[in-house]
Design a protein around this motif. Sequence first.
Motif, PDB file in Angstrom:
ATOM      1  N   PHE A  24       1.980   4.845   0.279  1.00  0.00           N
ATOM      2  CA  PHE A  24       2.248   3.473   0.228  1.00  0.00           C
ATOM      3  C   PHE A  24       1.426   2.881  -0.235  1.00  0.00           C
ATOM      4  O   PHE A  24       1.447   1.691  -0.743  1.00  0.00           O
TER       5      PHE A  24
ATOM      6  N   PHE B 181       0.762   2.160  -3.523  1.00  0.00           N
ATOM      7  CA  PHE B 181       1.745   1.352  -4.272  1.00  0.00           C
ATOM      8  C   PHE B 181       1.195  -0.013  -4.072  1.00  0.00           C
ATOM      9  O   PHE B 181       1.254  -0.928  -5.034  1.00  0.00           O
ATOM     10  N   VAL B 182       0.701  -0.479  -2.953  1.00  0.00           N
ATOM     11  CA  VAL B 182       0.096  -1.771  -2.671  1.00  0.00           C
ATOM     12  C   VAL B 182      -1.044  -2.147  -3.586  1.00  0.00           C
ATOM     13  O   VAL B 182      -1.105  -3.100  -4.311  1.00  0.00           O
TER      14      VAL B 182
ATOM     15  N   GLU C   3       0.106  -2.538  -7.459  1.00  0.00           N
ATOM     16  CA  GLU C   3       0.823  -3.740  -7.408  1.00  0.00           C
ATOM     17  C   GLU C   3      -0.291  -4.775  -7.466  1.00  0.00           C
ATOM     18  O   GLU C   3      -0.427  -5.723  -8.377  1.00  0.00           O
TER      19      GLU C   3
ATOM     20  N   LEU D 124      -0.339  -6.909 -10.949  1.00  0.00           N
ATOM     21  CA  LEU D 124      -0.095  -8.350 -11.051  1.00  0.00           C
ATOM     22  C   LEU D 124      -1.343  -9.116 -11.600  1.00  0.00           C
ATOM     23  O   LEU D 124      -1.149  -9.949 -12.369  1.00  0.00           O
TER      24      LEU D 124
ATOM     25  N   THR E 137       6.642  -3.578 -13.687  1.00  0.00           N
ATOM     26  CA  THR E 137       7.378  -3.588 -12.251  1.00  0.00           C
ATOM     27  C   THR E 137       8.701  -2.739 -12.070  1.00  0.00           C
ATOM     28  O   THR E 137       8.726  -2.130 -11.014  1.00  0.00           O
TER      29      THR E 137
ATOM     30  N   THR F 299       8.419   0.302  -9.358  1.00  0.00           N
ATOM     31  CA  THR F 299       9.529   0.305  -8.519  1.00  0.00           C
ATOM     32  C   THR F 299      10.135   1.716  -8.137  1.00  0.00           C
ATOM     33  O   THR F 299      10.570   2.370  -7.404  1.00  0.00           O
TER      34      THR F 299
ATOM     35  N   VAL G 182       8.137   3.889  -5.883  1.00  0.00           N
ATOM     36  CA  VAL G 182       8.427   3.325  -4.605  1.00  0.00           C
ATOM     37  C   VAL G 182       9.873   4.146  -4.211  1.00  0.00           C
ATOM     38  O   VAL G 182       9.707   4.756  -3.317  1.00  0.00           O
TER      39      VAL G 182
ATOM     40  N   VAL H 177       8.678   7.706  -3.488  1.00  0.00           N
ATOM     41  CA  VAL H 177       7.949   7.853  -2.433  1.00  0.00           C
ATOM     42  C   VAL H 177       9.081   7.679  -1.181  1.00  0.00           C
ATOM     43  O   VAL H 177       9.089   8.481  -0.257  1.00  0.00           O
TER      44      VAL H 177
END
Lengths: 492, 117
Positions: A134, A137-138, A141, A145, A171, A175, A178, A181
Amino acid sequence: MISAQLPILQVLLPLLAAPLCAILRGRALPHALSVGTVLLSLLVTVGLLIRVESTGTISYAIGGWPPPIGIEYRVDQLSVIVLLIIQGVAAAVLVGGGASIVREIEATRAPLFYALFLLNLTGLTGMVLTGDLFNLFVFLEISSLSTYVLVALGTDRRALLAAYQYLVIGTVGATFYVIGVGLLYMMTGTLNMADLADRVAGVEESTTIRTAFAFMIIGIGVKLGMMPVHFWLPNAYARAPSVVSAFLAATSTKVAVYIMLRVVFEIFGVPMFLATHLSEIIIGLGILAMVVASVTAIFQDDVKRLLAYSSLAQIGYILFAFGLATEPGVTASVLHLFNHGLMKGALFLALAAVALRAGRTRRTDLDGLGQAMPLTMLGFTLAGLSLIGVPGTVGFISKWYLLEAAFDRDGFIIAAIILGSSLLAILYVWPLVERAYFRKRDPALPPVEEAPLPMLIGIWLLVGANLLFGVWPDLATGLAERSALLLLGGAR
Amino acid sequence: MDFPGLFNYWVVMVLMMIGLYIVISDRNLVKKIVGLNIFQVSVFVFYITMGKVDGGTAPIIGEGIEVYSNPLPHVLILTAIVVGIATTALALALLVRIQDEFGSVDEDAIQKLESRQ
């Protein structure tokens, strides 16, 4: 003392420098600060390389919370080779790109540009270091971004559309990741990669795990420009500011490949990769990319777009070798990941110099530049030769390992396709070189001069790396071979 | 598990498909972002459902609290919600610039404008 903190420093340096850049004014200060930061980060990477080579895999528990409860940063040979390419290209691009940034980014936006660049670097670095899905994932992003904004800063107004397109598809991809995950967490109750590897083993036959696998592969596939979901990539690379193209082309897709390697081989393992026929699918998509993207590249007028399609083709090589799931295959995959970063970084940075002096990057803009910008075009030519795979360059080493991997699985037809695709590379690289050296620049156009010195330094650092690792490949091949051993023989 | 037990997951799948369909099919760039949001919300619901334990309360140490929901997915999804907001804000900012430059947020109109040049 400080050497124990290297993994976290690697992420913290750019992360802390980014907001500092954003509050500074003018061009000189943010530039100096970010160049200082990337050079320091590169030193940290070298420190990590030395530690990994002497003591093996480093595990760093964030905040002292031991894994799997806390977030773990893991550094092994594979992370180090990817970190080297990210930090090396970031340093070369920022050192060399100053003049190009002045031309393409307005003065008021310059501090924010540097802040975004550093944030992007933070995201990519974090993705490589983290051992937690996880947390990954952060970081994904953070880097995504900042990439969207960097692409939108391009001088052409179509850069906005390219950024928008990338944002939507990116995105959706993130997603999907995610969702994957989440499904994995449902079945295993952990997010730590090493821990997951153990726990997936017990439940790998379940549909939930298979679904998680599919979602994650597609999500990451979008990010790395896998063939059917690649369409954002040429637009984004062609319309982003030149310096950003150079950095993205050399690093962002490579990090996505790295994530794919980790997820497939460390978490799910080779038996599942083969049982789900994903191996064949990925090999097929890789070969498709090698051929289709190379042919498309031949017909492009904008050289930036041409190189973007060439990137897709090179990702095809990486994916094909990855799909073999054998030791020579994974070695070739990791090695080409590193080498391709060096080639594309050099080519795009040389092209940034062309955009700076000649104004645009269409084919005709290269006419006669061999005389006007001899050092830049020599660098461009050498990096182009490396892309084709001429002996003495990293491209040759890559091709050698790729062919070895193909023959290892008796893939004579695949070997022939690899060689054929290299011939296609000659078809798209050579006309550019010919234009630069054997044509005269249109006398109606303003004369051009050689690129500024910092830019030449940046270009030649990367070209030099192409040649150095071409005649002395031991560092890269050694790291790649040990990465393959770790991935395939590691957790299971 | 009986039907109500999986009800949330059905909702997740339906929302996910609606969102993805809008992203793929709608020609209006603003509506695409709406679709993207629906798609992301379905994943939020998925994570929240995943952490819920039947009959469980909030994970607080106190008298009489023995069964509690798993707080980790809920915490994770807080992060994802923040990321989602950032993405939406960025997309809308991009759309304002697109409207300024092209005078439209319709994919077809922009394509027509581009091909005429």
